[in-house]
Design a protein around this motif. Structure first.
Motif, mmCIF file in Angstrom:
data_model
loop_
_atom_site.group_PDB
_atom_site.id
_atom_site.type_symbol
_atom_site.label_atom_id
_atom_site.label_comp_id
_atom_site.label_asym_id
_atom_site.label_seq_id
_atom_site.Cartn_x
_atom_site.Cartn_y
_atom_site.Cartn_z
ATOM 1 N N ASN A 68 0.811 -1.225 0.000
ATOM 2 C CA ASN A 68 0.000 0.000 0.000
ATOM 3 C C ASN A 68 0.847 1.280 0.000
ATOM 4 N N ARG A 69 2.088 1.176 -0.436
ATOM 5 C CA ARG A 69 2.924 2.372 -0.583
ATOM 6 C C ARG A 69 3.459 2.427 -2.022
ATOM 7 N N TYR A 70 3.733 3.642 -2.440
ATOM 8 C CA TYR A 70 4.142 3.867 -3.818
ATOM 9 C C TYR A 70 5.632 4.282 -3.847
ATOM 10 N N ILE A 71 6.356 3.495 -4.582
ATOM 11 C CA ILE A 71 7.792 3.821 -4.744
ATOM 12 C C ILE A 71 8.000 4.282 -6.194
ATOM 13 N N ALA A 72 8.371 5.584 -6.338
ATOM 14 C CA ALA A 72 8.478 6.172 -7.684
ATOM 15 C C ALA A 72 9.842 6.869 -7.872
ATOM 16 N N LYS A 73 10.274 6.848 -9.114
ATOM 17 C CA LYS A 73 11.554 7.469 -9.487
ATOM 18 C C LYS A 73 11.254 8.770 -10.237
ATOM 19 N N THR A 102 14.190 7.013 -0.741
ATOM 20 C CA THR A 102 14.825 5.708 -0.923
ATOM 21 C C THR A 102 16.209 5.834 -1.572
ATOM 22 N N ASN A 103 16.322 6.789 -2.471
ATOM 23 C CA ASN A 103 17.614 6.963 -3.172
ATOM 24 C C ASN A 103 17.645 8.364 -3.782
ATOM 25 N N PHE A 104 18.816 8.850 -4.118
ATOM 26 C CA PHE A 104 18.974 10.153 -4.797
ATOM 27 C C PHE A 104 20.311 10.160 -5.526
ATOM 28 N N LEU A 116 10.824 18.300 0.306
ATOM 29 C CA LEU A 116 12.029 17.641 -0.201
ATOM 30 C C LEU A 116 13.033 18.743 -0.543
ATOM 31 N N ILE A 117 14.194 18.701 0.087
ATOM 32 C CA ILE A 117 15.233 19.714 -0.148
ATOM 33 C C ILE A 117 16.382 19.072 -0.921
ATOM 34 N N CYS A 118 16.649 19.613 -2.086
ATOM 35 C CA CYS A 118 17.764 19.140 -2.932
ATOM 36 C C CYS A 118 18.834 20.228 -2.977
ATOM 37 N N ALA A 119 20.022 19.908 -2.509
ATOM 38 C CA ALA A 119 21.140 20.856 -2.466
ATOM 39 C C ALA A 119 22.290 20.319 -3.325
ATOM 40 N N PRO A 120 23.154 21.186 -3.807
ATOM 41 C CA PRO A 120 24.217 20.743 -4.733
ATOM 42 C C PRO A 120 25.274 19.881 -4.057
ATOM 43 N N GLU A 121 25.840 18.970 -4.865
ATOM 44 C CA GLU A 121 27.028 18.258 -4.425
ATOM 45 C C GLU A 121 28.246 19.102 -4.777
ATOM 46 N N PHE A 122 29.451 18.579 -4.515
ATOM 47 C CA PHE A 122 30.676 19.385 -4.669
ATOM 48 C C PHE A 122 30.909 19.835 -6.100
ATOM 49 N N TYR A 123 30.441 19.062 -7.103
ATOM 50 C CA TYR A 123 30.781 19.369 -8.492
ATOM 51 C C TYR A 123 29.830 20.373 -9.138
ATOM 52 N N ASN A 124 28.698 20.642 -8.532
ATOM 53 C CA ASN A 124 27.754 21.577 -9.142
ATOM 54 C C ASN A 124 27.341 22.674 -8.165
ATOM 55 N N LEU A 125 28.332 23.144 -7.393
ATOM 56 C CA LEU A 125 28.050 24.194 -6.421
ATOM 57 C C LEU A 125 27.580 25.477 -7.099
ATOM 58 N N SER A 126 28.183 25.789 -8.260
ATOM 59 C CA SER A 126 27.809 26.989 -9.001
ATOM 60 C C SER A 126 26.984 26.596 -10.213
ATOM 61 N N PHE A 127 25.857 27.263 -10.366
ATOM 62 C CA PHE A 127 24.940 27.003 -11.484
ATOM 63 C C PHE A 127 25.146 28.128 -12.489
ATOM 64 N N GLY A 130 23.508 29.428 -18.814
ATOM 65 C CA GLY A 130 23.600 28.554 -19.977
ATOM 66 C C GLY A 130 23.705 27.081 -19.635
ATOM 67 N N ASP A 131 23.873 26.742 -18.343
ATOM 68 C CA ASP A 131 24.015 25.336 -17.933
ATOM 69 C C ASP A 131 22.672 24.729 -17.537
ATOM 70 N N SER A 132 22.702 23.415 -17.359
ATOM 71 C CA SER A 132 21.523 22.683 -16.889
ATOM 72 C C SER A 132 21.923 21.812 -15.707
ATOM 73 N N LEU A 133 20.988 21.627 -14.784
ATOM 74 C CA LEU A 133 21.179 20.722 -13.648
ATOM 75 C C LEU A 133 20.284 19.507 -13.831
ATOM 76 N N SER A 134 20.873 18.330 -13.706
ATOM 77 C CA SER A 134 20.089 17.094 -13.782
ATOM 78 C C SER A 134 20.298 16.309 -12.493
ATOM 79 N N PHE A 135 19.221 15.928 -11.844
ATOM 80 C CA PHE A 135 19.317 15.134 -10.628
ATOM 81 C C PHE A 135 18.024 14.331 -10.454
ATOM 82 N N GLY A 136 18.055 13.396 -9.545
ATOM 83 C CA GLY A 136 16.864 12.559 -9.356
ATOM 84 C C GLY A 136 16.762 12.015 -7.944
ATOM 85 N N VAL A 137 15.552 11.586 -7.599
ATOM 86 C CA VAL A 137 15.294 10.969 -6.284
ATOM 87 C C VAL A 137 14.305 9.820 -6.467
ATOM 88 N N VAL A 138 14.325 8.882 -5.531
ATOM 89 C CA VAL A 138 13.319 7.821 -5.446
ATOM 90 C C VAL A 138 12.575 8.031 -4.134
#
Length: 418
Positions: A68-73, A102-104, A116-127, A130-138
């Motif tokens: 009865n729970r939904y796990i989505a990506k 479950t995952n990110f 849900l709070i998504c913060a940058p990792e070390f490699y994408n501290l500066s946005f 002209g750039d794009s950010l791609s990330f995901g969570v489960v």
């Protein structure tokens, strides 16, 4: 190790270029770490672009139901089409109660107070713009969930296009213009020097003709013109005259006796005492030389030297009895050099004087026959042996050989400016 001027100039250009690049990189680092204002925007995730600057989209790639729970990506993408860089950013998404992560990937993710709070990792501290950010969570939720809005917060950074940046751009343009100008001028200078060398060859070919005629008239003075030219040029060099003047004095020394072509051979080579008429004929070689060289006006001082090299400093010389500094400088220099070579060479009517006798004669003539400011340089050349070097260089031609010719190699590099 001594570098030539071209290499030194290139090194200066390289140092300036490195300085400009370093300044630009430092400015960029400072700009990236400079926070000017907060950046905040709420964006739809439905796929519609609601902002002219930053916009986002989400894709729900898969969903499973377990107990009865939904796990989505969920896969998010944020685009920065604004004109600023954004640092210290964070993305906020409202999620259902009791949602678990479950995952990110691509970010650091956690849930606080229903968001849900998504913060940058070390490699994408500066946005960057002209750039794009791609990330995901489960996410694990009690019911099926599809996010429709994301809040994006950060700080504007990068003062790109500021006054200092514009100054750097202007400095680089100036550097580029000077760099191109340097190569163009260097190329033109190379062509000029080649032309100058060719002009020297033409001049010396003409002078060879004169000198060969003079040598044919008076075999006892073969090599005299070249020696006088080298003595005179060295005097001028030691007097610290300009390179152009040293070169012209060399030419003047070569042609100072051109007027001897007008003197009859019997008079010029007479071993005995000359009559007054014969002496007048020899003295007139200065006037004849002045007339012969009248058309060589492009070489400054050539005609005047031929005309006045027998004038005396006290005014008792010929042909015009000029006195002191009214005698052209080239003629005064060549006059000393000419007298030294006459005293140190064998002539039809006498043998040469020795070193001490010559020095005594020259010093006695200081202020009367010779310019007293020039005499010390000639005496120094005798004492330090320079005159002996010149005699050695011209010795092969003193024996009466007929293959005596001047080339540009006869003129030392400093005299030519090469």
């Amino acid at each position: 190790m001594k570098l030539d001027k071209t290499t030194e100039t290139l090194l200066v250009f390289l140092a300036a270029f490195v300085t400009l690049i370093t300044a630009y990189l430092v400015e960029q680092v400072c700009a990236d770490n400079n926070v000017s204002s907060e950046y905040a925007i709420d964006m739809s995730l439905t796929g519609a672009r609601l902002s002219d600057g930053v916009y986002a989209s989400v894709a729900k790639s898969e969903e499973n139901v377990t107990r009865n729970r939904y796990i989505a990506k969920y896969e998010f993408e944020i685009h920065n089409d604004s004109n600023v860089n954004i640092s210290n950013w964070a993305a906020y998404i409202t999620v259902p109660k009791d949602t678990e992560i479950t995952n990110f990937w691509g970010v650091e993710a956690n849930i606080e107070k229903g968001r849900l709070i998504c913060a940058p990792e070390f490699y994408n501290l500066s946005f960057s713009k002209g750039d794009s950010l791609s990330f995901g969570v489960v996410l694990n939720t009690q019911k099926s969930f599809y996010p429709e809005q994301i809040s994006f917060r950060g700080y504007k950074s990068g003062n790109s296009g500021g006054v200092f940046t514009k100054i750097l751009y202007g400095a680089f343009i100036i550097w580029a213009a000077l760099f191109v100008g340097f190569f163009v001028s260097n190329f033109n200078l190379k062509n000029y020097r080649e032309k100058q060398k060719n002009d020297v060859r033409i001049i010396l070919q003409s002078m060879n003709t004169f000198i060969s005629f003079i040598d044919a008239k008076d075999p006892y003075t073969r090599g005299h013109s070249r020696r006088v030219a080298m003595y005179a040029a060295e005097i001028a060099k030691r007097m610290r005259l300009s390179e152009d003047e040293v070169q012209n004095i060399y030419y003047a020394g070569l042609l100072h006796d051109a007027g001897k072509l007008s003197v009859p051979d019997a008079v010029l080579n007479k071993p005995g005492k000359l009559t007054d008429e014969e002496r007048k004929l020899i003295q007139d070689h200065t006037v004849a030389g002045g007339k012969m060289l009248k058309q060589m006006s492009s070489l400054r001082g050539i005609r005047e030297t031929a005309l006045y090299h027998h004038e005396r400093y006290d005014g008792t010389g010929y042909p015009e009895g000029l006195k002191g500094d009214t005698i052209p400088l080239y003629a005064r220099i060549v006059g000393v050099a000419d007298s030294y070579d006459a005293m140190s060479s064998n002539r039809v009517y006498r043998r040469h004087l020795n070193k001490d006798e010559i020095i005594e004669e020259i010093q006695q003539g200081s202020g009367t026959q010779f310019d007293p400011n020039i005499v010390p340089f000639m005496v120094d050349m005798i004492n330090d042996g320079y005159v002996n070097v010149v005699k050695m260089e011209t010795a092969d031609n003193d024996a009466g050989r007929s293959d005596f010719h001047l080339t540009e190699d006869d003129i030392p590099g400093v005299y030519m400016g090469f």
